[in-house]
Scaffold this active site. Structure first.
Site, PDB file in Angstrom:
ATOM      1  N   GLU A  53       0.835  -1.104   0.090  1.00  0.00           N
ATOM      2  CA  GLU A  53       0.072   0.023  -0.096  1.00  0.00           C
ATOM      3  C   GLU A  53       0.868   1.256  -0.013  1.00  0.00           C
ATOM      4  O   GLU A  53       2.145   1.337   0.288  1.00  0.00           O
ATOM      5  CB  GLU A  53      -0.893   0.141   1.121  1.00  0.00           C
ATOM      6  CG  GLU A  53      -0.254  -0.329   2.608  1.00  0.00           C
ATOM      7  CD  GLU A  53       1.088   0.465   3.203  1.00  0.00           C
ATOM      8  OE1 GLU A  53       0.699   1.756   2.896  1.00  0.00           O
ATOM      9  OE2 GLU A  53       1.771  -0.347   3.301  1.00  0.00           O
TER      10      GLU A  53
ATOM     11  N   GLU B  80       4.425  -0.347   0.995  1.00  0.00           N
ATOM     12  CA  GLU B  80       4.525  -0.687  -0.489  1.00  0.00           C
ATOM     13  C   GLU B  80       4.483  -2.088  -0.885  1.00  0.00           C
ATOM     14  O   GLU B  80       4.538  -2.524  -1.821  1.00  0.00           O
ATOM     15  CB  GLU B  80       5.847   0.021  -1.119  1.00  0.00           C
ATOM     16  CG  GLU B  80       6.150   1.169  -0.921  1.00  0.00           C
ATOM     17  CD  GLU B  80       7.420   1.897  -1.760  1.00  0.00           C
ATOM     18  OE1 GLU B  80       8.128   1.102  -2.203  1.00  0.00           O
ATOM     19  OE2 GLU B  80       7.524   2.957  -1.593  1.00  0.00           O
TER      20      GLU B  80
END
Lengths: 337, 337
Positions: free
Chosen positions: B163, B305
Site C-alpha cells: 500500500e 509498499e
C-alpha cells in the site's frame, strides 16, 4: 594476484596488510541513499547493507551479478569417536550430490544466480583425531588454506563459503571453546541430530581437544590443531575475498568458527563479511556475538553447506537492487518530508 | 470465478465458505520432505513453509513461477489533521513513481520475478476524516474491496499486497486499537517519521477515531469506519487469493491491520497467509501476535509498499526450490542417519 603460502607467518603478514573499507565509496553511497524516494531509514538494514557493500566493494560498483558459492568438504579423524548421527562416508556421498545438483545448496545457489563450486579436500585422508594430535600438520593446513584461496573466482562480486564434513560441528565447537573460553558443553550442540548420549560424548571429546590444544597459539594455530581441511579452506577463501574486495556472507556455526580463527589472528580480518543467518545450533549466537555480527536471517536452519548464507544472497541483492535502481526525490518529482 | 459484491453480508458469507488447506497435498509434501538429502528438520522454517505452501496451493503444485505484487494507493481525510511527516500529494506522486519503476517495491518485485500492478483508488477523493464520520460509505467500501478482488491475477502462484497512502499508519493504528483494545498510544508509532509532537497528535487522533467507531461492528465494519480504500482493497485481494488457492505474504503494519479485519470477521480467514517481515513500527509485533503469525524477516523495514513481503518472496522461493529440486536419499545414494 596469484599467491602461494609456504609458511603460516606469510599468511599472518598478509592479514595485517589487506584492503580497507573504501571510505569514499561509502560516503558516496550514503549521500545517494539519502536522496532515494523513501522516508529516511525506511529500508532499515537494507540501507546499512548497501553502504557496507559499496564501501567494501569499492569504486562505484553497485551490482551483484556474479555471486559465487563454494562448498568445501573434508573428513575428520574425530568422527571415529562417534560424535555424529551420520556415518563418515556421507561426506563423499554428499560431494557427489553437490556435483549432481541434488543438495539444498544447489537449489539455493541456482535460485540466486550464483556460480557453485565444490572442492573435496583429501577425503580419503581424514584429519588426525584432535583428541590425540593436531588435526593437521602445518603442510596439510597450508595446502587446505591454499585450496580455499585458489577456489575464489576473481570475477565474483559476492562470496558464500559453505562446508560438508561429518563431525565438523565437533571441530567448530572445540575451536570456539579454545578461542573464546567457557565450558565445552556450552559450545557443543546436536549438529545433524545426535541424541542425549551422543551429545554428552561429543561434549567430552570437545573438552579433550581443548585441554590438549587450547592456548597453544593464535587463531590460525588453533584452527590447524582443532579444525579440519574444509574449515581451513573456508578461511583461505575469506582472506582471498578480502584481497579482491569481494564481500562475504558467513554461513552457520562451522563457517563462523573458521571466521573466528581469522578474527582472532588479526582484528578486523572479517570486516568484509556479514552474518547470513542464525543457525539453530545454540552456540552460534554467542559465536556471532564474539564476531560482532548480527545475522540477516533467523529461520532455524542447521544444515551447513552454505545454505543459510546462500539464501541471504537474496537479501544482499535486494539491498543493492533498491540502492542502485530507485529513483531520487528529484528524478521522480516526489515531495520530501 | 468472477464475483461482484453488492452487500457486505455477501462477503461475510463468502468468508465462511472458502477453500481449506488441502490435507492430502500437505501429507504428500511432508512425506517427500522426509526423504530429502538433509538431516531431519535441518532446513528449519523452510521445511514448514514448503509444507504450508503445498497444502494451501493444493494438488502437486510446487513451483513459484508467477508471484504477483499489487500496490494499492488511497488518500485519507485524516491526513488533514497533520498526522504524517509527508504532505498528502505524495500519495499520487509515489503512484507515478511505482508506474515508472522507481520505487523500492519495483526493484524488489523485479528481483524476484514478480508481476507488479499498481491500483490507485480515487486519489482525488480522500476518505472522510474518521474522527468526524466513517471513513467510507458502504458503497465506497464495497467498491474498494472489489478493486482488490479484481486485481488478483488468477495465474499467480503467490501474492503480495502492499500500500501507499499518506496517513495510513494512523488508520491502521486505529483499526488495531478498535479490534484488539489497549491504549491508542500503544498502537501509534512514528510511521514515515513524525516527531514527538506529531506522535502525540497522531495518538490523540487515533483515540478520537476509536472512541467514535470502536465496538460498532465486526472487523469489516470497523475497516469501513477506520480504514481506507487501500486497506479495503488489500483485504479484498486477500479474500480473492484464498478463493483461488494463492498463498499470500503479508507485509507490514498496515497490511497486517487489513488482515486483522478479516481474521476478526471470520476466524482462520488468513490461514493462507504468512507474515513476510516484522516492521520497525513497534505495534507490528503485537499485531502479528494477534494474528498468530511469526515473521520471516526482521530487517527493520518500515516503508510499506509491500517491500518487506516482496523481499520475503525469495524465502518462499528458496523453500520451494529445495522442496522440489533436492534429491532424495535413495536417488543420491546417500546413507541415512
Amino acid at each position: 594476484m596469484s599467491h602461494s603460502f609456504s609458511t603460516l607467518d606469510e599468511l599472518r603478514a598478509l592479514l595485517a596488510d589487506q584492503p580497507a573499507m573504501d571510505e569514499g565509496s561509502y560516503a558516496e553511497a550514503a549521500a545517494h541513499n539519502g536522496q532515494l524516494t523513501k522516508p529516511p531509514g525506511a529500508l532499515g538494514r537494507l540501507e546499512d547493507l548497501a553502504l557496507w557493500y559499496r564501501g567494501w566493494r569499492g569504486g562505484d560498483r553497485t551490482e551483484i551479478a556474479h555471486p559465487q558459492v563454494i562448498v568445501f568438504a573434508g573428513n575428520h579423524g574425530v568422527a571415529a569417536r562417534g560424535v555424529s548421527a551420520f556415518p563418515a562416508e556421507v561426506t563423499a556421498q554428499m560431494v557427489l550430490n553437490f556435483q549432481h545438483g541434488g543438495a539444498a545448496i544447489n537449489q539455493l545457489a541456482r535460485m540466486n544466480g550464483a556460480r557453485m563450486d565444490v572442492v573435496a579436500l583429501d577425503l580419503e585422508r581424514p584429519t588426525e583425531d584432535f583428541t590425540q594430535a593436531p588435526a593437521m600438520s602445518e603442510q596439510d593446513f597450508l595446502t587446505a588454506l591454499q585450496a580455499g584461496w585458489d577456489a575464489v573466482d576473481g570475477a565474483a562480486d559476492l562470496l558464500v563459503v559453505g562446508e560438508m564434513g561429518i563431525a565438523n560441528t565437533t571441530s567448530a565447537a572445540a575451536l570456539a571453546c579454545a578461542l573464546l573460553g567457557g565450558d565445552a558443553a556450552d559450545w557443543t550442540g546436536r549438529g545433524t541430530g545426535v541424541d542425549d548420549a551422543g551429545l554428552k560424548l561429543k561434549s567430552e571429546v570437545v573438552a579433550e581437544g581443548v585441554a590438549l590444544h587450547g592456548g597453544k597459539g593464535d587463531g590460525l594455530e588453533t584452527l590447524r590443531r582443532l579444525g579440519g581441511r574444509e574449515l581451513a579452506a573456508m578461511a583461505g577463501a575469506m582472506v582471498r575475498a578480502r584481497s579482491l574486495r569481494i564481500p562475504v556472507i558467513l554461513d552457520g556455526f562451522i563457517c563462523s568458527s573458521a571466521a573466528l580463527a581469522l578474527a582472532h589472528t588479526h582484528e578486523g580480518a572479517l570486516d568484509h563479511a556479514v552474518a547470513g543467518h542464525l543457525s539453530a545450533e545454540d552456540a552460534h549466537r554467542p559465536l556471532l556475538k564474539a564476531l560482532g555480527k548480527e545475522p540477516l536471517l533467523q529461520l532455524g536452519l542447521r544444515l551447513g553447506e552454505g545454505s543459510g548464507a546462500a539464501l541471504a544472497i537474496a537479501v544482499m541483492k535486494g539491498a543493492m537492487a533498491c540502492h542502485a535502481g530507485m529513483a531520487t526525490f528529484a528524478q521522480a518529482g516526489v515531495s520530501d518530508a
